[in-house]
Design a protein around this motif. Structure first.
Motif, PDB file in Angstrom:
ATOM      1  N   TYR A 119       0.880  -1.217  -0.109  1.00 56.73           N
ATOM      2  CA  TYR A 119       0.149   0.133  -0.007  1.00 56.73           C
ATOM      3  C   TYR A 119       0.798   1.344  -0.075  1.00 56.73           C
ATOM      4  N   SER A 120       2.074   1.243  -0.887  1.00 51.61           N
ATOM      5  CA  SER A 120       2.722   2.391  -0.752  1.00 51.61           C
ATOM      6  C   SER A 120       3.082   3.044  -2.047  1.00 51.61           C
ATOM      7  N   ILE A 121       2.746   2.426  -3.130  1.00 49.60           N
ATOM      8  CA  ILE A 121       2.704   3.005  -4.483  1.00 49.60           C
ATOM      9  C   ILE A 121       1.582   4.133  -4.768  1.00 49.60           C
ATOM     10  N   ILE A 122       0.617   4.018  -3.642  1.00 51.03           N
ATOM     11  CA  ILE A 122      -0.684   4.614  -3.679  1.00 51.03           C
ATOM     12  C   ILE A 122      -0.565   6.316  -3.771  1.00 51.03           C
ATOM     13  N   HIS A 123       0.654   6.862  -3.301  1.00 51.41           N
ATOM     14  CA  HIS A 123       0.936   8.190  -3.179  1.00 51.41           C
ATOM     15  C   HIS A 123       1.558   8.573  -4.359  1.00 51.41           C
ATOM     16  N   THR A 124       2.106   7.969  -5.349  1.00 49.65           N
ATOM     17  CA  THR A 124       2.980   8.371  -6.486  1.00 49.65           C
ATOM     18  C   THR A 124       1.892   8.754  -7.560  1.00 49.65           C
ATOM     19  N   PRO A 125       1.941   9.773  -8.233  1.00 53.98           N
ATOM     20  CA  PRO A 125       1.182  10.066  -9.279  1.00 53.98           C
ATOM     21  C   PRO A 125       1.474   9.170 -10.538  1.00 53.98           C
ATOM     22  N   ARG A 141      17.525  -8.438  -7.344  1.00 47.15           N
ATOM     23  CA  ARG A 141      18.387  -9.143  -8.148  1.00 47.15           C
ATOM     24  C   ARG A 141      17.474 -10.221  -9.163  1.00 47.15           C
ATOM     25  N   PRO A 142      18.093 -10.691 -10.189  1.00 46.37           N
ATOM     26  CA  PRO A 142      17.368 -11.719 -11.033  1.00 46.37           C
ATOM     27  C   PRO A 142      16.865 -12.840 -10.424  1.00 46.37           C
ATOM     28  N   GLY A 143      15.478 -12.935 -10.569  1.00 46.43           N
ATOM     29  CA  GLY A 143      14.955 -14.187 -10.008  1.00 46.43           C
ATOM     30  C   GLY A 143      14.374 -13.776  -8.482  1.00 46.43           C
ATOM     31  N   GLY A 144      14.558 -12.626  -8.153  1.00 47.51           N
ATOM     32  CA  GLY A 144      13.959 -11.970  -6.968  1.00 47.51           C
ATOM     33  C   GLY A 144      12.399 -11.829  -6.927  1.00 47.51           C
ATOM     34  N   VAL A 145      11.876 -11.979  -5.879  1.00 46.91           N
ATOM     35  CA  VAL A 145      10.473 -11.568  -5.823  1.00 46.91           C
ATOM     36  C   VAL A 145      10.030 -10.162  -5.577  1.00 46.91           C
ATOM     37  N   MET A 146       9.048  -9.640  -6.150  1.00 47.02           N
ATOM     38  CA  MET A 146       8.178  -8.263  -5.845  1.00 47.02           C
ATOM     39  C   MET A 146       7.044  -8.673  -5.552  1.00 47.02           C
ATOM     40  N   LEU A 147       6.545  -8.150  -4.564  1.00 48.62           N
ATOM     41  CA  LEU A 147       4.864  -8.115  -4.086  1.00 48.62           C
ATOM     42  C   LEU A 147       4.478  -6.612  -3.831  1.00 48.62           C
ATOM     43  N   LEU A 148       3.243  -6.445  -4.526  1.00 42.64           N
ATOM     44  CA  LEU A 148       2.548  -4.970  -4.397  1.00 42.64           C
ATOM     45  C   LEU A 148       1.197  -5.379  -3.602  1.00 42.64           C
ATOM     46  N   ALA A 149       0.902  -4.601  -2.937  1.00 41.57           N
ATOM     47  CA  ALA A 149      -0.636  -4.474  -2.401  1.00 41.57           C
ATOM     48  C   ALA A 149      -1.178  -2.893  -2.533  1.00 41.57           C
ATOM     49  N   PHE A 150      -2.456  -2.893  -2.916  1.00 34.89           N
ATOM     50  CA  PHE A 150      -3.156  -1.610  -3.143  1.00 34.89           C
ATOM     51  C   PHE A 150      -4.596  -1.859  -3.241  1.00 34.89           C
ATOM     52  N   GLN A 151      -5.176  -0.550  -3.191  1.00 30.88           N
ATOM     53  CA  GLN A 151      -6.641  -0.655  -3.147  1.00 30.88           C
ATOM     54  C   GLN A 151      -6.959  -0.711  -4.633  1.00 30.88           C
ATOM     55  N   VAL A 152      -7.882  -1.356  -4.974  1.00 26.70           N
ATOM     56  CA  VAL A 152      -8.369  -1.431  -6.453  1.00 26.70           C
ATOM     57  C   VAL A 152      -9.258   0.007  -6.911  1.00 26.70           C
ATOM     58  N   GLY A 153      -9.020   0.177  -8.124  1.00 25.48           N
ATOM     59  CA  GLY A 153      -9.742   1.433  -8.844  1.00 25.48           C
ATOM     60  C   GLY A 153      -9.258   2.048  -9.720  1.00 25.48           C
ATOM     61  N   ASP A 154      -9.581   3.401  -9.872  1.00 23.64           N
ATOM     62  CA  ASP A 154      -9.068   4.199 -11.067  1.00 23.64           C
ATOM     63  C   ASP A 154      -9.480   5.521 -10.913  1.00 23.64           C
ATOM     64  N   ASP A 155      -9.327   6.028  -9.538  1.00 23.67           N
ATOM     65  CA  ASP A 155      -9.555   7.242  -9.244  1.00 23.67           C
ATOM     66  C   ASP A 155      -8.471   7.486  -8.051  1.00 23.67           C
ATOM     67  N   VAL A 156      -8.579   8.955  -7.697  1.00 27.80           N
ATOM     68  CA  VAL A 156      -7.665   9.624  -6.806  1.00 27.80           C
ATOM     69  C   VAL A 156      -8.740  10.142  -5.657  1.00 27.80           C
ATOM     70  N   VAL A 157      -8.289   9.800  -4.382  1.00 29.43           N
ATOM     71  CA  VAL A 157      -8.969  10.112  -3.343  1.00 29.43           C
ATOM     72  C   VAL A 157      -8.304  11.124  -2.417  1.00 29.43           C
ATOM     73  N   ARG A 172      -3.932   7.074  -4.668  1.00 28.55           N
ATOM     74  CA  ARG A 172      -4.516   6.937  -5.789  1.00 28.55           C
ATOM     75  C   ARG A 172      -4.913   5.239  -6.092  1.00 28.55           C
ATOM     76  N   ARG A 173      -6.074   4.886  -6.078  1.00 24.21           N
ATOM     77  CA  ARG A 173      -6.429   3.593  -6.358  1.00 24.21           C
ATOM     78  C   ARG A 173      -5.757   3.171  -7.649  1.00 24.21           C
TER      79      ARG A 173
END
Length: 215
Positions: A119-125, A141-157, A172-173
């Motif tokens: 839930y930390s990409i939500i403030h980046t335009p 690193r190559p083969g490393g793992v990335m995990l994102l969590a976020f609110q779903v939508g297409d609007d700015v609150v 930003r959802r």
């Protein structure tokens, strides 16, 4: 370089709410089996690949970093807010925390076995998210793992009151398909995603997206 106004605004808001934010969400994971499941898969995949340092990017008061640390992971959290980092260091001594920006992470190229942005990409335009994801790719690193969590939508609150304080902050959802495209463009291959229904007091669906660094 002049700092974008939204970055200054975000830092100020989270400095203000840090203590109350930490208190309110301290036990949040105990009631969210979906969160624990995704974090468990994340941890297992990194362990299976040999382990290594994991970055909690936009770590806030350190609750996710602390949870992963208790699972036996080596975790370093980074957050824009100095006050959030103070709280994280106090409450989660098993992990390391540093003040810094997700747009210029304090890690060497390919230093991390994995990273999460919870839930930390939500403030980046939108116009800066491509660069943000490229920075994630730089440090994983190559083969490393990335995990994102976020609110779903297409609007700015626009948030003017949060965690008992008056603030000025935009969230930003995220459109999961757009997030997936940005991951691919940055050099990741998506491996799993989950969209779940909101659980009160949540108002919108919640999304999780896991990917593996190419190379």
């Amino acid at each position: 370089m002049v700092e974008p106004a939204d970055v200054t605004e975000t830092r100020a808001a989270y400095d203000l709410v840090a203590e109350d934010y930490a208190d309110l969400l301290r036990d949040e994971l105990t009631g969210s089996e979906y969160d624990r499941a995704m974090l468990g898969v994340f941890a297992e995949q990194i362990a299976r690949a040999g382990g290594g340092l994991v970055g909690d990017l936009g770590c806030g008061p350190g609750r996710i970093a602390g949870y992963l640390s208790r699972l036996g992971m080596d975790v370093a959290g980074v957050d824009l807010s100095p006050r959030m980092v103070e709280v994280a260091r106090r409450d989660h001594p098993g992990a390391r925390f540093e003040v810094g920006s997700m747009a210029a992470l304090p890690f060497a190229d390919a230093e991390l076995a994995g990273a999460l942005a919870w839930y930390s990409i939500i403030h980046t335009p939108e116009e800066r998210q491509g660069d943000l994801f490229a920075e994630f790719a730089r440090v994983v690193r190559p083969g490393g793992v990335m995990l994102l969590a976020f609110q779903v939508g297409d609007d700015v609150v626009r948030i003017t009151h949060a965690y008992g304080h008056d603030v000025e902050l935009s969230a930003r959802r995220q459109d999961p398909d757009r997030v997936r495209v940005r991951l691919v463009d940055a050099g990741f291959t998506p491996t799993a995603d989950l969209i779940r229904s909101p659980v009160p007091p949540e108002k919108v669906r919640q999304g999780y997206l896991m990917a593996r660094r190419d190379g």
